[in-house]
Scaffold this active site. Sequence first.
Site, short mmCIF file in Angstrom:
data_model
loop_
_atom_site.label_atom_id
_atom_site.label_comp_id
_atom_site.label_asym_id
_atom_site.label_seq_id
_atom_site.Cartn_x
_atom_site.Cartn_y
_atom_site.Cartn_z
N ASP A 25 96.76 47.38 -46.35
CA ASP A 25 95.49 46.92 -45.79
C ASP A 25 95.35 45.41 -45.96
OD1 ASP A 25 93.07 47.16 -44.55
OD2 ASP A 25 91.98 47.86 -46.32
N HIS A 42 99.71 41.36 -38.72
CA HIS A 42 100.54 42.57 -38.66
C HIS A 42 102.03 42.22 -38.71
CE1 HIS A 42 97.12 45.10 -38.10
NE2 HIS A 42 96.79 44.57 -36.93
N LEU A 136 116.59 55.30 -51.30
CA LEU A 136 115.15 55.44 -51.11
C LEU A 136 114.81 55.91 -49.70
CD1 LEU A 136 112.31 53.12 -52.21
CD2 LEU A 136 112.60 53.50 -49.77
#
Length: 249
Positions: A25, A42, A136
């Site tokens: 956020d 973004h 991962l």
Amino acid sequence: MFTFKKRKQSESLDKIPAHIGIIMDGNGRWAKKRMQPRVFGHKAGMDALQEVTIAASGLGVKVLTVYAFSTENWSRPEDEVKFIMNLPVEFFDKYVPELHKNNVRVQIIGETSRLPQATFDAMERAREKTKHNSGLILNFALNYGGRAEITNAVKLIAQDVLDAKLNPGDITEDLIASYLMTNNLPYLYRDPDLIIRTSGELRLSNFLPWQSAYSEFYFTPVLWPDFKKDELIKAIAEYNHRHRRFGGV
């Protein structure tokens, strides 16, 4: 806002959370502070994601689920939504090669049927290219909503009961979990140990409500594009000083 005492890193990273969820956020506010359009934030957020993913992989995190786009985000300005939907295309071209070198495997959860075709194809290419990696798992929550996920799971279970594939008595927490979108993750890592939210907001925003029942939460005022490796280490250090009781004593 929470404040944390300064602790020695060596004593703070003994326990690495196997699954970390991140609510990324603050991209828009980060851009606004720099007098730039929201889409600028973004794009910077994608750079932060690459750094945090590689750092998490190096620390031994098994799964990193990132909230990239919620089912509610469609209400944002059309130009911004189009830009966000194009980010996975850029992500494949710019970021996946480096993540692939680091043995990262890309997966996705969410209602992918509503994604633009180019967005869906980019994510599929990323998933296909990295599917044999054993490190991962970078798990994108894209067009994801937790309540919609649970609602869909309930519908599927109800249909299986109607089709005599299940009896009502068969319904357990584990069975419900197997109908959720996170069932494509390794069984031991389906639920986040730690959920991080950046930008100072103190809510889940429909992110993994079932899976986060016993997660630890870490809220930071740092805006997502500024959340880098050192901020991830701070979050994990704080996690190390939590006592997880899972309802016990």
